[in-house]
Design an enzyme around this catalytic site. Structure first.
Site, PDB file in Angstrom:
ATOM      1  N   SER A   1       0.850  -1.200   0.000  1.00 43.27           N
ATOM      2  CA  SER A   1       0.000   0.000   0.000  1.00 43.27           C
ATOM      3  C   SER A   1       0.880   1.243   0.000  1.00 43.27           C
ATOM      4  CB  SER A   1      -0.868   0.015   1.265  1.00 43.27           C
ATOM      5  OG  SER A   1      -1.508   1.265   1.413  1.00 43.27           O
TER       6      SER A   1
ATOM      7  N   TYR B   1      -1.422  -1.012  10.482  1.00 43.31           N
ATOM      8  CA  TYR B   1      -1.564  -1.301   9.040  1.00 43.31           C
ATOM      9  C   TYR B   1      -0.312  -0.857   8.282  1.00 43.31           C
ATOM     10  CZ  TYR B   1      -3.632  -1.245   4.325  1.00 43.31           C
ATOM     11  OH  TYR B   1      -3.892  -1.461   2.989  1.00 43.31           O
TER      12      TYR B   1
HETATM   13  N1  LIG Z   1      -8.892  -0.772  -0.943  1.00 44.47           N
HETATM   14  C1  LIG Z   1      -7.878   0.070  -0.786  1.00 44.47           C
HETATM   15  O1  LIG Z   1      -8.051   1.300  -0.798  1.00 44.47           O
HETATM   16  C2  LIG Z   1      -6.479  -0.463  -0.614  1.00 44.47           C
HETATM   17  C3  LIG Z   1      -5.425   0.473  -0.612  1.00 44.47           C
HETATM   18  C4  LIG Z   1      -4.119   0.024  -0.462  1.00 44.47           C
HETATM   19  C5  LIG Z   1      -3.878  -1.334  -0.328  1.00 44.47           C
HETATM   20  N2  LIG Z   1      -4.939  -2.232  -0.317  1.00 44.47           N
HETATM   21  C6  LIG Z   1      -4.618  -3.624  -0.149  1.00 44.47           C
HETATM   22  O2  LIG Z   1      -5.191  -4.350  -1.199  1.00 44.47           O
HETATM   23  C7  LIG Z   1      -5.536  -5.664  -0.753  1.00 44.47           C
HETATM   24  C8  LIG Z   1      -6.989  -5.936  -1.073  1.00 44.47           C
HETATM   25  O3  LIG Z   1      -7.761  -4.937  -0.436  1.00 44.47           O
HETATM   26  P1  LIG Z   1      -9.333  -4.792  -0.686  1.00 44.47           P
HETATM   27  O4  LIG Z   1      -9.619  -3.356  -0.502  1.00 44.47           O
HETATM   28  O5  LIG Z   1      -9.730  -5.494  -1.913  1.00 44.47           O
HETATM   29  O6  LIG Z   1      -9.870  -5.560   0.609  1.00 44.47           O
HETATM   30  P2  LIG Z   1     -11.270  -6.310   0.859  1.00 44.47           P
HETATM   31  O7  LIG Z   1     -12.315  -5.782  -0.012  1.00 44.47           O
HETATM   32  O8  LIG Z   1     -11.472  -6.253   2.335  1.00 44.47           O
HETATM   33  O9  LIG Z   1     -10.929  -7.824   0.425  1.00 44.47           O
HETATM   34  C9  LIG Z   1      -9.925  -8.499   1.115  1.00 44.47           C
HETATM   35  C10 LIG Z   1      -9.917  -9.956   0.704  1.00 44.47           C
HETATM   36  O10 LIG Z   1      -8.880 -10.603   1.483  1.00 44.47           O
HETATM   37  C11 LIG Z   1      -9.421 -11.757   2.109  1.00 44.47           C
HETATM   38  N3  LIG Z   1      -8.758 -12.055   3.370  1.00 44.47           N
HETATM   39  C12 LIG Z   1      -8.717 -11.296   4.488  1.00 44.47           C
HETATM   40  N4  LIG Z   1      -8.095 -11.954   5.478  1.00 44.47           N
HETATM   41  C13 LIG Z   1      -7.739 -13.167   4.965  1.00 44.47           C
HETATM   42  C14 LIG Z   1      -7.106 -14.304   5.495  1.00 44.47           C
HETATM   43  N5  LIG Z   1      -6.704 -14.373   6.774  1.00 44.47           N
HETATM   44  N6  LIG Z   1      -6.893 -15.377   4.689  1.00 44.47           N
HETATM   45  C15 LIG Z   1      -7.300 -15.348   3.401  1.00 44.47           C
HETATM   46  N7  LIG Z   1      -7.920 -14.312   2.840  1.00 44.47           N
HETATM   47  C16 LIG Z   1      -8.149 -13.233   3.624  1.00 44.47           C
HETATM   48  C17 LIG Z   1     -10.905 -11.415   2.306  1.00 44.47           C
HETATM   49  O11 LIG Z   1     -11.722 -12.570   2.372  1.00 44.47           O
HETATM   50  P3  LIG Z   1     -12.114 -13.329   3.738  1.00 44.47           P
HETATM   51  O12 LIG Z   1     -12.362 -12.274   4.770  1.00 44.47           O
HETATM   52  O13 LIG Z   1     -13.288 -14.113   3.350  1.00 44.47           O
HETATM   53  O14 LIG Z   1     -10.935 -14.189   4.058  1.00 44.47           O
HETATM   54  C18 LIG Z   1     -11.217 -10.666   1.020  1.00 44.47           C
HETATM   55  O15 LIG Z   1     -11.533 -11.569  -0.005  1.00 44.47           O
HETATM   56  C19 LIG Z   1      -5.219  -5.687   0.741  1.00 44.47           C
HETATM   57  O16 LIG Z   1      -3.946  -6.252   0.946  1.00 44.47           O
HETATM   58  C20 LIG Z   1      -5.208  -4.219   1.118  1.00 44.47           C
HETATM   59  O17 LIG Z   1      -4.409  -3.949   2.238  1.00 44.47           O
HETATM   60  C21 LIG Z   1      -6.221  -1.820  -0.459  1.00 44.47           C
END
Ligand SMILES: NC(=O)c1ccc[n+]([C@@H]2O[C@H](COP(=O)([O-])OP(=O)(O)OC[C@H]3O[C@@H](n4cnc5c(N)ncnc54)[C@H](OP(=O)(O)O)[C@@H]3O)[C@@H](O)[C@H]2O)c1
Length: 257
Positions: free
Chosen positions: A144, A157
Site C-alpha cells: 500500500s 496497518y
Molecule cells: N482498498 C484500498 O483502498 C487499498 C489500498 C491500499 C492497499 N490495499 C490492499 O489491497 C488488498 C486488497 O484490499 P481490498 O480493498 O480489496 O480488501 P477487501 O475488499 O477487504 O478484500 C480483502 C480480501 O482478502 C481476504 N482475506 C482477508 N483476510 C484473509 C485471510 N486471513 N486469509 C485469506 N484471505 C483473507 C478477504 O476474504 P475473507 O475475509 O473471506 O478471508 C477478502 O476476499 C489488501 O492487501 C489491502 O491492504 C487496499
C-alpha cells in the site's frame, strides 16, 4: 513446434484475497484474458459466487486462511495438482484495522501482522522455492502507499505494509538471479468493502475497475512497482523525501480534519 505448444499451455494464476474487492475484480479480469485462475479467501460463499459469475469456467476456488502456514503449503500443492504449474501469483489478501494512539494494542498489531505480513509470507514461502527451482514465475505482492511513511491511525496497518515493501525490495534482485520476477503493487484508496468502512475523506479514491486496469498494465510491463493512482502516488513519494519537521506538520493537520 515446442514454442507453439508452450503458447497453447494454459497460463495458471493464483490470487489470494479474491473473495472481495481488488482480488475479486482482478481474478475476473485475468479469467477474461484467458488465464486459468485459482482464487483463495476464507469465505467460501464469496468464492462460490465468483466461480458462478465466471462464464468461462476458468476460475477455481481454493479456500484458505493465509494465517495458517501449513494450509498455505497444502493449497499450493492442490492448486498445481489440479490446474498445472503456477506462472503468476498475486498475494493480495489483507485487511485494515485503524488504530489510534489511544486504542493502541498489541492484539490489533498482532492481528494485522498475522494477516498482512505473515499471511503473505506464508503464501510466498509456499510458491517461491518452486519458482526458484523452475527458474520461472512471476510473483506480485500487494502492499500500500500507506507503507511509505507512518500516517495517523495507521501504526499497525502501515507497519505491515512497510514490512512488505522492504521485504520485496530485498528479494527483488535475489529472485531476478533465478529468473523469477517480483512486482510490488502499492494502491492508494480504492472503492472496496475494505474502504467502505472508512469515515474520513479518501483523497484520489478510485473505482476497483480502475485499480485493476493499473495493475494489469503494470503486470504486463517491466517496472518493479505498480503505484496508483499516479498523482496520489507521486504525492506520497514526495512525503518520503520531506524533512521530518514538514512531514509531521502535515500529519498533525490530518488529525484535525
Ligand atoms: N482498498 C484500498 O483502498 C487499498 C489500498 C491500499 C492497499 N490495499 C490492499 O489491497 C488488498 C486488497 O484490499 P481490498 O480493498 O480489496 O480488501 P477487501 O475488499 O477487504 O478484500 C480483502 C480480501 O482478502 C481476504 N482475506 C482477508 N483476510 C484473509 C485471510 N486471513 N486469509 C485469506 N484471505 C483473507 C478477504 O476474504 P475473507 O475475509 O473471506 O478471508 C477478502 O476476499 C489488501 O492487501 C489491502 O491492504 C487496499
Amino acid at each position: 513446434m515446442m514454442a507453439a505448444a508452450a503458447d497453447r499451455a494454459p497460463r495458471v494464476a493464483w490470487v489470494t484475497g479474491a473473495g472481495k474487492g481488488i482480488g475479486r475484480a482482478l481474478a475476473k479480469r485475468l479469467a477474461d484474458e484467458g488465464w486459468t485462475v485459482a482464487v483463495s479467501a476464507r469465505t467460501e460463499n464469496d468464492l462460490k459466487s465468483l466461480v458462478a459469475e465466471s462464464p468461462s469456467g476458468r476460475i477455481h476456488a481454493f479456500p484458505l486462511d493465509i494465517t495458517n502456514a501449513g494450509q498455505a503449503m497444502v493449497t499450493v500443492d492442490v492448486i498445481e495438482n489440479r490446474l498445472g504449474s503456477l506462472s503468476l501469483v498475486i498475494l493480495n489478501a489483507g485487511t485494515h484495522i485503524p488504530m489510534s494512539a489511544e486504542a493502541f494494542s498489541a492484539a490489533t498489531m498482532r492481528k494485522l501482522v498475522d494477516v498482512n505480513l505473515m499471511g503473505t509470507v506464508h503464501c510466498l514461502d509456499s510458491v517461491m522455492h518452486r519458482f526458484i527451482e523452475r527458474k520461472a514465475g512471476h510473483i506480485a505482492v500487494v502492499a500500500s502507499l500507506a507503507g511509505y511513511r507512518g500516517l495517523p491511525t495507521s501504526a499497525a496497518y502501515g507497519a505491515t505494509k512497510a514490512g512488505l515493501i522492504n521485504m520485496c525490495e530485498a528479494l527483488k534482485p535475489e529472485l531476478a538471479v533465478h529468473d523469477v520476477r517480483l512486482t510490488l503493487i502499492n494502491p492508494g484508496f480504492v472503492e472496496t468493502p475494505l474502504t467502505e468502512k472508512n469515515d474520513f475523506p479518501m483523497p484520489f479514491l478510485i473505482p476497483v475497475d480502475a485499480a485493476v486496469e493499473y495493475i494489469m498494465q503494470g503486470l504486463n510491463g517491466n517496472a518493479f512497482e505498480i503505484a496508483f493512482p499516479r498523482r496520489f502516488a507521486w504525492l506520497m513519494k514526495f512525503l518520503r523525501i520531506l524533512p521530518d519537521s514538514l512531514f509531521f506538520a502535515i500529519t498533525r493537520r490530518m488529525l484535525r480534519t
